[in-house]
Design a protein around this motif. Structure first.
Motif, PDB file in Angstrom:
ATOM      1  N   LYS A 133       0.852  -1.195   0.000  1.00 23.98           N
ATOM      2  CA  LYS A 133       0.000   0.000   0.000  1.00 23.98           C
ATOM      3  C   LYS A 133       0.880   1.235   0.000  1.00 23.98           C
ATOM      4  O   LYS A 133       1.950   1.256   0.617  1.00 23.98           O
ATOM      5  CB  LYS A 133      -0.912   0.000   1.221  1.00 23.98           C
ATOM      6  N   THR A 134       0.418   2.271  -0.706  1.00 25.32           N
ATOM      7  CA  THR A 134       1.113   3.553  -0.750  1.00 25.32           C
ATOM      8  C   THR A 134       0.258   4.593  -0.044  1.00 25.32           C
ATOM      9  O   THR A 134      -0.885   4.832  -0.434  1.00 25.32           O
ATOM     10  CB  THR A 134       1.385   3.982  -2.200  1.00 25.32           C
ATOM     11  N   LEU A 135       0.810   5.197   0.997  1.00 21.89           N
ATOM     12  CA  LEU A 135       0.090   6.164   1.818  1.00 21.89           C
ATOM     13  C   LEU A 135       0.662   7.558   1.614  1.00 21.89           C
ATOM     14  O   LEU A 135       1.860   7.714   1.363  1.00 21.89           O
ATOM     15  CB  LEU A 135       0.197   5.776   3.298  1.00 21.89           C
ATOM     16  N   HIS A 137       2.162  11.304   2.432  1.00 20.29           N
ATOM     17  CA  HIS A 137       3.068  11.810   3.459  1.00 20.29           C
ATOM     18  C   HIS A 137       3.421  13.264   3.172  1.00 20.29           C
ATOM     19  O   HIS A 137       3.614  13.655   2.018  1.00 20.29           O
ATOM     20  CB  HIS A 137       4.345  10.969   3.502  1.00 20.29           C
ATOM     21  N   PRO A 170      -2.802   7.781   9.107  1.00 20.69           N
ATOM     22  CA  PRO A 170      -2.139   7.061   8.012  1.00 20.69           C
ATOM     23  C   PRO A 170      -2.837   7.166   6.661  1.00 20.69           C
ATOM     24  O   PRO A 170      -2.170   7.340   5.640  1.00 20.69           O
ATOM     25  CB  PRO A 170      -2.127   5.610   8.504  1.00 20.69           C
ATOM     26  N   SER A 171      -4.136   7.044   6.633  1.00 24.84           N
ATOM     27  CA  SER A 171      -4.836   6.972   5.350  1.00 24.84           C
ATOM     28  C   SER A 171      -4.830   8.277   4.581  1.00 24.84           C
ATOM     29  O   SER A 171      -4.899   8.280   3.344  1.00 24.84           O
ATOM     30  CB  SER A 171      -6.287   6.513   5.565  1.00 24.84           C
ATOM     31  N   THR A 172      -4.731   9.401   5.296  1.00 30.71           N
ATOM     32  CA  THR A 172      -4.800  10.714   4.641  1.00 30.71           C
ATOM     33  C   THR A 172      -3.497  11.512   4.726  1.00 30.71           C
ATOM     34  O   THR A 172      -3.316  12.468   3.971  1.00 30.71           O
ATOM     35  CB  THR A 172      -5.912  11.564   5.278  1.00 30.71           C
ATOM     36  N   GLY A 173      -2.622  11.154   5.656  1.00 34.25           N
ATOM     37  CA  GLY A 173      -1.422  11.950   5.882  1.00 34.25           C
ATOM     38  C   GLY A 173      -1.690  13.206   6.688  1.00 34.25           C
ATOM     39  O   GLY A 173      -0.773  14.023   6.901  1.00 34.25           O
ATOM     40  N   HIS A 351       5.446   9.738   0.135  1.00 35.91           N
ATOM     41  CA  HIS A 351       4.665   8.569   0.538  1.00 35.91           C
ATOM     42  C   HIS A 351       5.322   7.849   1.708  1.00 35.91           C
ATOM     43  O   HIS A 351       6.536   7.904   1.897  1.00 35.91           O
ATOM     44  CB  HIS A 351       4.531   7.572  -0.621  1.00 35.91           C
ATOM     45  N   GLN A 354       3.712   0.718   2.793  1.00 42.45           N
ATOM     46  CA  GLN A 354       3.568  -0.563   3.478  1.00 42.45           C
ATOM     47  C   GLN A 354       4.176  -1.606   2.556  1.00 42.45           C
ATOM     48  O   GLN A 354       3.812  -1.703   1.386  1.00 42.45           O
ATOM     49  CB  GLN A 354       2.103  -0.897   3.761  1.00 42.45           C
TER      50      GLN A 354
END
Length: 360
Positions: A133-135, A137, A170-173, A351, A354
């Protein structure tokens, strides 16, 4: 008239004396005792658990009654003869060890010294990765510390005038909480201990203790363990700390003073520039500053058991200038213990990733 050589008896006597002294000197030099280590030569690398040869050149003219061999300051063998021996590395910490031959004879003693480097016994297992997964940042964050707790990232951003402690979704930064450091401080590693967050500074020799819930600064402490403050982690009993060398220090969890350390080696030599830390399934994960590598380290011995190559997480041309390429590098390891998820980040990266490890 015939010419002859007139000899001065005094000068002749002096000449003969000098000549005899010279001959005597030559004779003495050929029989003078010369003592040194034949083996190990200084700096010999020895895999942990292996034996190594110890042999001393004793010379012929001086009596030897006995020889005591020491590793560091510990006596390991005593012999009544001058034959070569083998010494074991079993039980020795990785790193440098002093080898001493203490020679007794004629009522006197003499120490000869050499040294060895004990290295990891085996080559490390090589891993690459798969992105799960790419979150998002915040690219303004010069990441120095990263942890995952209770569904959130806790992040330490560095750089003078821009350092802070952050709680991130984590999901939005999105930054949910933030505590800025005074501009004289360069924020470094963080770790969570119960209801507190501990944060180091780079060269200011001070650490901060925050309330985890409110980010209120509770106290400060002097950091005098390493040459600089770099990474932090908590294994449930003690704090782990790096200073950019190949040493991982152990700190008391209550007063943050040194209680021990390990030196980190693979099978070739020391691993310098150890930085951000994480404890995962009882192993130490340590990012090597300015590289794309994470070391997986045995916490008892300091041996590197595995290496993770994270090259290619970002496009090669993401950072344009040479300064950006030099400074914005991999740094940040976080682990979701409940979900068994591994996250990695970098300085000013767009980013957090994960990833899943894949053996090469």
């Amino acid at each position: 008239m015939r010419f002859g050589l007139k000899i001065n008896p005094i000068k002749n006597f002096v000449f003969i004396g000098i000549a005899l002294a010279f001959v005597s000197s030559c004779k003495d030099s050929s029989t003078t005792t010369y003592r040194s280590f034949i083996s190990p030569l200084t700096g010999l690398n020895v895999p942990a658990g292996n034996e190594f040869d110890v042999k001393v050149q004793f010379g012929a003219e001086q009596k030897v009654d006995s020889v005591v061999y020491l590793i560091d300051t510990v006596k390991v063998v005593s012999k009544a003869d001058t034959s070569a021996i083998k010494l074991k590395t079993a039980g020795l910490k990785l790193g440098n060890h002093l080898i001493t031959a203490r020679i007794f004879g004629g009522g006197k003693s003499e120490d000869l010294t050499s040294n060895i480097n004990v290295l990891a016994a085996q080559a490390s297992v090589e891993y690459t990765y798969k992105v799960i997964k790419t979150l998002p940042h915040d690219t303004s964050s010069y990441v120095e510390g990263l942890e995952y707790h209770d569904g959130f990232f806790y992040e330490s951003a560095g750089d003078y005038g821009h350092s802070s402690l952050r709680k991130v979704e984590p999901s939005t930064g999105k930054i949910l909480q933030k505590a800025d450091l005074d501009k004289q401080y360069f924020g470094e590693g963080i770790t969570v201990i119960g209801n507190k967050i501990i944060q180091l500074t780079y060269r200011e020799k001070v650490g901060f203790v925050y309330d985890k819930a409110t980010f209120k600064k509770l106290s400060e402490f002097s950091y005098i363990t390493g040459r600089e403050g770099w990474g932090l982690a908590f294994d449930g009993e003690k704090v782990l700390n790096t200073d950019g060398s190949n040493t991982i220090f152990f700190l008391n969890k209550d007063n943050y003073q040194k209680i021990g350390s390990i030196d980190v080696f693979d099978n070739k030599g020391p691993i310098q520039n150890l930085n951000e830390l994480e404890i995962i399934d009882g192993k130490i994960y340590a990012n090597v500053y300015t590289t794309n590598e994470i070391m997986i380290i045995n916490p008892e011995t300091g041996a590197v058991e595995s290496k993770i190559d994270l090259s290619g997480l970002l496009p090669a041309d993401y950072f344009k200038t040479e300064d950006e390429k030099a400074n914005n590098v991999l740094n940040g390891i976080a682990y979701d213990k409940a979900g068994k998820r591994l996250f990695v980040a970098g300085k000013k990266w767009p980013h957090i990733f994960q990833i899943e490890l894949i053996k090469k």
